[in-house]
Design a protein around this motif. Sequence first.
Motif, PDB file in Angstrom:
ATOM      1  N   LYS A  95      37.989  46.704  34.513  1.00 19.99           N
ATOM      2  CA  LYS A  95      37.205  45.563  34.048  1.00 19.99           C
ATOM      3  C   LYS A  95      35.745  45.931  34.302  1.00 19.99           C
ATOM      4  O   LYS A  95      35.368  46.244  35.434  1.00 19.99           O
ATOM      5  N   HIS A  96      34.927  45.945  33.244  1.00 16.32           N
ATOM      6  CA  HIS A  96      33.527  46.335  33.367  1.00 16.32           C
ATOM      7  C   HIS A  96      32.643  45.115  33.616  1.00 16.32           C
ATOM      8  O   HIS A  96      32.711  44.130  32.890  1.00 16.32           O
ATOM      9  N   LEU A  97      31.843  45.202  34.645  1.00 21.18           N
ATOM     10  CA  LEU A  97      30.828  44.198  34.935  1.00 21.18           C
ATOM     11  C   LEU A  97      29.489  44.923  34.959  1.00 21.18           C
ATOM     12  O   LEU A  97      29.046  45.387  36.008  1.00 21.18           O
ATOM     13  N   GLY A  98      28.869  45.075  33.793  1.00 14.94           N
ATOM     14  CA  GLY A  98      27.687  45.915  33.698  1.00 14.94           C
ATOM     15  C   GLY A  98      28.091  47.356  33.960  1.00 14.94           C
ATOM     16  O   GLY A  98      28.986  47.900  33.298  1.00 14.94           O
ATOM     17  N   THR A 102      35.554  47.667  38.038  1.00  8.23           N
ATOM     18  CA  THR A 102      36.431  47.036  39.002  1.00  8.23           C
ATOM     19  C   THR A 102      37.818  46.864  38.375  1.00  8.23           C
ATOM     20  O   THR A 102      38.048  47.288  37.239  1.00  8.23           O
ATOM     21  N   ASP A 103      38.732  46.271  39.111  1.00 12.77           N
ATOM     22  CA  ASP A 103      40.106  46.136  38.633  1.00 12.77           C
ATOM     23  C   ASP A 103      40.336  44.759  38.035  1.00 12.77           C
ATOM     24  O   ASP A 103      39.970  43.744  38.643  1.00 12.77           O
ATOM     25  N   TYR A 104      40.929  44.706  36.843  1.00 13.58           N
ATOM     26  CA  TYR A 104      41.091  43.434  36.136  1.00 13.58           C
ATOM     27  C   TYR A 104      42.029  42.476  36.855  1.00 13.58           C
ATOM     28  O   TYR A 104      41.913  41.263  36.723  1.00 13.58           O
ATOM     29  N   LEU A 105      42.970  43.002  37.641  1.00 12.27           N
ATOM     30  CA  LEU A 105      43.934  42.155  38.335  1.00 12.27           C
ATOM     31  C   LEU A 105      43.423  41.725  39.710  1.00 12.27           C
ATOM     32  O   LEU A 105      43.661  40.601  40.141  1.00 12.27           O
ATOM     33  N   PHE A 106      42.704  42.617  40.380  1.00 10.35           N
ATOM     34  CA  PHE A 106      42.349  42.384  41.779  1.00 10.35           C
ATOM     35  C   PHE A 106      40.920  41.892  42.006  1.00 10.35           C
ATOM     36  O   PHE A 106      40.577  41.521  43.130  1.00 10.35           O
ATOM     37  N   ASP A 107      40.067  41.901  40.981  1.00 17.01           N
ATOM     38  CA  ASP A 107      38.654  41.619  41.222  1.00 17.01           C
ATOM     39  C   ASP A 107      38.430  40.252  41.862  1.00 17.01           C
ATOM     40  O   ASP A 107      37.634  40.119  42.796  1.00 17.01           O
ATOM     41  N   ASN A 108      39.120  39.228  41.380  1.00 14.98           N
ATOM     42  CA  ASN A 108      38.929  37.894  41.957  1.00 14.98           C
ATOM     43  C   ASN A 108      39.372  37.832  43.410  1.00 14.98           C
ATOM     44  O   ASN A 108      38.753  37.151  44.241  1.00 14.98           O
ATOM     45  N   ILE A 109      40.458  38.540  43.729  1.00 12.90           N
ATOM     46  CA  ILE A 109      40.926  38.565  45.114  1.00 12.90           C
ATOM     47  C   ILE A 109      39.911  39.295  45.982  1.00 12.90           C
ATOM     48  O   ILE A 109      39.598  38.864  47.103  1.00 12.90           O
ATOM     49  N   LEU A 110      39.385  40.397  45.478  1.00 18.73           N
ATOM     50  CA  LEU A 110      38.384  41.155  46.239  1.00 18.73           C
ATOM     51  C   LEU A 110      37.125  40.329  46.482  1.00 18.73           C
ATOM     52  O   LEU A 110      36.512  40.422  47.553  1.00 18.73           O
ATOM     53  N   ASN A 111      36.740  39.508  45.507  1.00 21.00           N
ATOM     54  CA  ASN A 111      35.580  38.634  45.710  1.00 21.00           C
ATOM     55  C   ASN A 111      35.795  37.705  46.897  1.00 21.00           C
ATOM     56  O   ASN A 111      34.845  37.366  47.617  1.00 21.00           O
ATOM     57  N   TYR A 112      37.032  37.302  47.085  1.00 23.65           N
ATOM     58  CA  TYR A 112      37.365  36.403  48.204  1.00 23.65           C
ATOM     59  C   TYR A 112      37.423  37.163  49.530  1.00 23.65           C
ATOM     60  O   TYR A 112      37.002  36.644  50.577  1.00 23.65           O
ATOM     61  N   THR A 113      37.933  38.398  49.525  1.00 24.41           N
ATOM     62  CA  THR A 113      38.146  39.138  50.775  1.00 24.41           C
ATOM     63  C   THR A 113      36.934  39.944  51.229  1.00 24.41           C
ATOM     64  O   THR A 113      36.905  40.408  52.367  1.00 24.41           O
ATOM     65  N   ASP A 114      35.941  40.103  50.353  1.00 22.26           N
ATOM     66  CA  ASP A 114      34.811  40.992  50.665  1.00 22.26           C
ATOM     67  C   ASP A 114      34.170  40.712  52.021  1.00 22.26           C
ATOM     68  O   ASP A 114      33.876  41.641  52.782  1.00 22.26           O
ATOM     69  N   ASP A 115      33.911  39.446  52.332  1.00 17.47           N
ATOM     70  CA  ASP A 115      33.204  39.127  53.576  1.00 17.47           C
ATOM     71  C   ASP A 115      34.152  38.839  54.734  1.00 17.47           C
ATOM     72  O   ASP A 115      33.712  38.426  55.801  1.00 17.47           O
ATOM     73  N   SER A 119      38.256  46.654  52.844  1.00 16.08           N
ATOM     74  CA  SER A 119      39.341  46.966  51.918  1.00 16.08           C
ATOM     75  C   SER A 119      39.051  48.232  51.132  1.00 16.08           C
ATOM     76  O   SER A 119      37.900  48.664  50.999  1.00 16.08           O
ATOM     77  N   ALA A 120      40.127  48.809  50.601  1.00 20.22           N
ATOM     78  CA  ALA A 120      40.029  49.990  49.741  1.00 20.22           C
ATOM     79  C   ALA A 120      40.751  49.702  48.440  1.00 20.22           C
ATOM     80  O   ALA A 120      41.842  49.123  48.437  1.00 20.22           O
ATOM     81  N   LEU A 121      40.136  50.104  47.340  1.00 20.55           N
ATOM     82  CA  LEU A 121      40.725  49.957  46.010  1.00 20.55           C
ATOM     83  C   LEU A 121      41.121  51.355  45.538  1.00 20.55           C
ATOM     84  O   LEU A 121      40.267  52.206  45.292  1.00 20.55           O
ATOM     85  N   TYR A 126      44.639  60.827  39.282  1.00 18.21           N
ATOM     86  CA  TYR A 126      43.841  61.904  39.867  1.00 18.21           C
ATOM     87  C   TYR A 126      42.479  62.049  39.204  1.00 18.21           C
ATOM     88  O   TYR A 126      41.689  62.901  39.607  1.00 18.21           O
ATOM     89  N   ASP A 127      42.198  61.265  38.190  1.00 12.30           N
ATOM     90  CA  ASP A 127      40.995  61.474  37.386  1.00 12.30           C
ATOM     91  C   ASP A 127      39.860  60.506  37.686  1.00 12.30           C
ATOM     92  O   ASP A 127      38.701  60.911  37.749  1.00 12.30           O
ATOM     93  N   ASP A 128      40.185  59.222  37.828  1.00 12.82           N
ATOM     94  CA  ASP A 128      39.137  58.202  37.848  1.00 12.82           C
ATOM     95  C   ASP A 128      39.180  57.369  39.123  1.00 12.82           C
ATOM     96  O   ASP A 128      40.236  57.172  39.727  1.00 12.82           O
ATOM     97  N   ARG A 129      38.006  56.874  39.491  1.00 12.08           N
ATOM     98  CA  ARG A 129      37.897  55.922  40.592  1.00 12.08           C
ATOM     99  C   ARG A 129      37.124  54.703  40.104  1.00 12.08           C
ATOM    100  O   ARG A 129      36.317  54.792  39.193  1.00 12.08           O
ATOM    101  N   TYR A 130      37.359  53.565  40.747  1.00 12.05           N
ATOM    102  CA  TYR A 130      36.477  52.423  40.549  1.00 12.05           C
ATOM    103  C   TYR A 130      35.183  52.692  41.300  1.00 12.05           C
ATOM    104  O   TYR A 130      35.098  53.603  42.137  1.00 12.05           O
ATOM    105  N   ASN A 131      34.156  51.883  41.038  1.00 12.46           N
ATOM    106  CA  ASN A 131      32.902  52.035  41.796  1.00 12.46           C
ATOM    107  C   ASN A 131      32.419  50.698  42.349  1.00 12.46           C
ATOM    108  O   ASN A 131      31.239  50.499  42.589  1.00 12.46           O
ATOM    109  N   ARG A 132      33.366  49.794  42.529  1.00 19.78           N
ATOM    110  CA  ARG A 132      33.025  48.466  43.043  1.00 19.78           C
ATOM    111  C   ARG A 132      32.676  48.547  44.529  1.00 19.78           C
ATOM    112  O   ARG A 132      33.292  49.308  45.280  1.00 19.78           O
TER     113      ARG A 132
END
Length: 453
Positions: A95-98, A102-115, A119-121, A126-132
Amino acid sequence: MDIEDLKKPQIKKLLEIPVGSYNLYYFFFNWFISERIFTNSNEKIVKEKRSGNQSTRLENLKNLFVNYINFLKMLKDKKPIQKVDIIFLSRYRVKHLGNIKTDYLFDNILNYTDDKFNSALISFNYDDRYNRTPNKNYNLKDGTTLSVVIKSVVLSINMMIRYRLIESSLENPMKNVFQTFFSFRRILYCYLVGFSLKNLFEQLKPELIVANDDLQLLKPLEPDVNFITIQSAIIQEEVEKIRSQLYSIFVKEKNKPDLFCVSGSTFKSLKEKYHADAKKYVITGQTRFDSLLNSVETHPPLHSNKKNSEKIKILWATQPGIPEEEMEKSIKAMEQVLLKLNNVFLTIKLHPAENFNSNANAYKHLQKYSNVKILKGDVDLHSLLLSSDILLTKYSSSAIEAGIVGKNIIILNLSDDNKGKEYVQKGIAIGVYNEEDLLGAINDLTGKKAYKS
């Protein structure tokens, strides 16, 4: 193959061998369900996969060698690993935010758990990583070392030898299935993934793992950790039935996730009917729909499907396992649309389970048109959906998301099965069951009849 054949001691013992964080049967389950359900595998296909002359086999060995040299080079791009509280395991559904991926399924949960938690996403590739941020972002190669590669190669050879020793005792069609599964390439992949995950789990030391159910994960053999699975798409009874049969032979209750989060009561009842892959099922709603609605705020849906618009943007969400004959009919129907309507722009988005290099070939006949593009399965579905006028699919769960944001939906089912027809019965989609009806359905939805001269 009859699933009961897996109870035979010689094959059961082989599948119970630990492969890093999981037993080999975990990888067999994922492969078998995919072949049985999503690629319409049968004995004929299995045999064809193993056919080939000497020059073809030599070419395959050459390609295998080149691929693994490139794989070793890729391992140089690794990130330092730090301890976290929670691991989120994803199939890299972006899921692109600018500039943020980030991950389309987990982004809302991560917004809640950030503070609240570290956590690790982790993207399951073997090719790609998120950058959230602020979470850590890893993929499988961050757990892969040279020793993992060497050990995986040695143990894969050993596994192949052990299988060959029992192969003559197996009967068809069971033998055909296992000849395909026990290829060196596939077994090596199992070992690499198993040991890479083991390294990641041991170094990250999480107290909780949250997994996308696309990965069909069990609890790892080590460490003993709390585990939650989250539903990401429609749950099919056919899949649940097969999974239940497989799990009953191999999986102990302690290895099942502690919770499985489902989107509603219908799916909860289906899961509880077979009770295969979790200790408990709870209704939590669907986080990917929450993510979609958040996207609407930053990327309002386009409404170019009004009668005075100039372009009709069609998003074709494909599915794995559609029979070749039906696929040919679907492509032929779409070509008629492209030939007769001068205001259509078609985007074909492959399913995440489809390989771009091979599956895109099925649509190559349409690539000759300048108004057609084909995208990989891991692109941002929500952005594509919000920028389209019509969603075309056979039975993708993306139809639900299209309905949520008020898009026109066409279910293109040119077979005798009932897949996708529930969307039509619920009134959120138009059903097209004959090739010649697709053009008319698009015209009816858009009010456009701009034929090429």
